[in-house]
Scaffold this motif. Structure first.
Motif, mmCIF file in Angstrom:
data_model
loop_
_atom_site.group_PDB
_atom_site.id
_atom_site.type_symbol
_atom_site.label_atom_id
_atom_site.label_comp_id
_atom_site.label_asym_id
_atom_site.label_seq_id
_atom_site.Cartn_x
_atom_site.Cartn_y
_atom_site.Cartn_z
ATOM 1 N N CYS A 276 2.107 7.853 2.374
ATOM 2 C CA CYS A 276 1.351 7.524 1.178
ATOM 3 C C CYS A 276 1.883 8.349 0.016
ATOM 4 O O CYS A 276 2.279 9.495 0.187
ATOM 5 C CB CYS A 276 -0.135 7.848 1.343
ATOM 6 S SG CYS A 276 -1.014 6.719 2.437
ATOM 7 N N GLN B 233 -11.660 13.737 -1.924
ATOM 8 C CA GLN B 233 -12.365 13.124 -0.796
ATOM 9 C C GLN B 233 -11.951 11.666 -0.619
ATOM 10 O O GLN B 233 -11.746 11.203 0.501
ATOM 11 C CB GLN B 233 -13.882 13.198 -1.008
ATOM 12 C CG GLN B 233 -14.444 14.593 -0.886
ATOM 13 C CD GLN B 233 -15.891 14.662 -1.345
ATOM 14 O OE1 GLN B 233 -16.299 13.964 -2.276
ATOM 15 N NE2 GLN B 233 -16.660 15.522 -0.704
ATOM 16 N N LEU C 265 2.418 12.638 3.114
ATOM 17 C CA LEU C 265 1.754 12.426 1.835
ATOM 18 C C LEU C 265 2.610 13.037 0.751
ATOM 19 O O LEU C 265 2.949 14.219 0.802
ATOM 20 C CB LEU C 265 0.352 13.063 1.821
ATOM 21 C CG LEU C 265 -0.405 13.013 0.501
ATOM 22 C CD1 LEU C 265 -0.672 11.574 0.072
ATOM 23 C CD2 LEU C 265 -1.705 13.806 0.616
ATOM 24 N N ALA D 176 -8.393 11.670 0.763
ATOM 25 C CA ALA D 176 -8.389 12.125 2.158
ATOM 26 C C ALA D 176 -8.884 11.025 3.094
ATOM 27 O O ALA D 176 -8.305 10.805 4.163
ATOM 28 C CB ALA D 176 -9.241 13.388 2.308
ATOM 29 N N ALA D 177 -9.927 10.321 2.697
ATOM 30 C CA ALA D 177 -10.442 9.229 3.527
ATOM 31 C C ALA D 177 -9.409 8.115 3.659
ATOM 32 O O ALA D 177 -9.214 7.563 4.743
ATOM 33 C CB ALA D 177 -11.744 8.686 2.932
ATOM 34 N N ILE E 273 -6.051 8.308 3.399
ATOM 35 C CA ILE E 273 -4.886 8.660 4.216
ATOM 36 C C ILE E 273 -5.262 8.793 5.685
ATOM 37 O O ILE E 273 -4.468 8.471 6.559
ATOM 38 C CB ILE E 273 -4.145 9.910 3.691
ATOM 39 C CG1 ILE E 273 -5.017 11.150 3.742
ATOM 40 C CG2 ILE E 273 -3.618 9.673 2.294
ATOM 41 C CD1 ILE E 273 -4.308 12.431 3.369
ATOM 42 N N THR E 274 -6.484 9.213 5.952
ATOM 43 C CA THR E 274 -6.944 9.281 7.333
ATOM 44 C C THR E 274 -7.065 7.875 7.911
ATOM 45 O O THR E 274 -6.626 7.612 9.031
ATOM 46 C CB THR E 274 -8.299 10.013 7.410
ATOM 47 O OG1 THR E 274 -8.119 11.344 6.938
ATOM 48 C CG2 THR E 274 -8.827 10.046 8.826
ATOM 49 N N GLU E 275 -7.637 6.973 7.143
ATOM 50 C CA GLU E 275 -7.818 5.588 7.581
ATOM 51 C C GLU E 275 -6.475 4.926 7.897
ATOM 52 O O GLU E 275 -6.367 4.131 8.822
ATOM 53 C CB GLU E 275 -8.536 4.807 6.485
ATOM 54 C CG GLU E 275 -8.752 3.352 6.784
ATOM 55 C CD GLU E 275 -9.445 2.657 5.615
ATOM 56 O OE1 GLU E 275 -8.891 1.669 5.109
ATOM 57 O OE2 GLU E 275 -10.527 3.117 5.212
ATOM 58 N N ARG E 276 -5.453 5.266 7.137
ATOM 59 C CA ARG E 276 -4.136 4.663 7.319
ATOM 60 C C ARG E 276 -3.287 5.375 8.370
ATOM 61 O O ARG E 276 -2.204 4.933 8.690
ATOM 62 C CB ARG E 276 -3.385 4.659 5.989
ATOM 63 C CG ARG E 276 -3.912 3.629 5.044
ATOM 64 C CD ARG E 276 -3.290 3.759 3.665
ATOM 65 N NE ARG E 276 -3.658 2.634 2.824
ATOM 66 C CZ ARG E 276 -4.863 2.429 2.325
ATOM 67 N NH1 ARG E 276 -5.836 3.268 2.583
ATOM 68 N NH2 ARG E 276 -5.109 1.362 1.585
ATOM 69 N N GLY E 277 -3.756 6.499 8.889
ATOM 70 C CA GLY E 277 -2.964 7.251 9.861
ATOM 71 C C GLY E 277 -1.696 7.814 9.248
ATOM 72 O O GLY E 277 -0.645 7.841 9.871
ATOM 73 N N THR E 278 -1.812 8.277 8.033
ATOM 74 C CA THR E 278 -0.667 8.760 7.269
ATOM 75 C C THR E 278 -0.066 10.016 7.871
ATOM 76 O O THR E 278 -0.755 10.982 8.126
ATOM 77 C CB THR E 278 -1.092 9.027 5.807
ATOM 78 O OG1 THR E 278 -1.600 7.813 5.271
ATOM 79 C CG2 THR E 278 0.043 9.530 4.963
#
Length: 85
Positions: free
Chosen positions: A2, A69, A83, A72-73, A75-80
């Protein structure tokens, strides 16, 4: 991977340094967190990456909580794994 994009000089410097890192990534998302009164578009960034042979998608998110926030949500959702910001 990302790319966090807010149109700032810092984000532009990170982007200019990133093509070599992003070239090996299977999926690249350019994420902009929409803030009230700001009109920053990730489209120029996706175009820049495509010129370097890196396919990228533009993602504009509504701000939920702080920008950090929201980012962070996303990139977490995308399994990044990488960054750029």
């Amino acid at each position: 991977a990302c790319v966090a994009w807010d149109g700032s000089e810092g984000a532009a410097a990170a982007l200019r340094a990133a093509p070599a890192l992003l070239a090996g990534c299977g999926r690249v998302s350019v994420i902009t967190v929409q803030e009230e009164g700001a009109s920053v578009s990730p489209d120029d960034v996706t175009d820049y990456l495509r010129v370097h042979g890196i396919p990228a998608e533009a993602v504009v998110l509504d701000r939920e909580g702080s920008v950090a926030q929201t980012l962070a949500a996303a990139i977490t959702e995308r399994g990044t794994a990488l960054l750029v910001m």
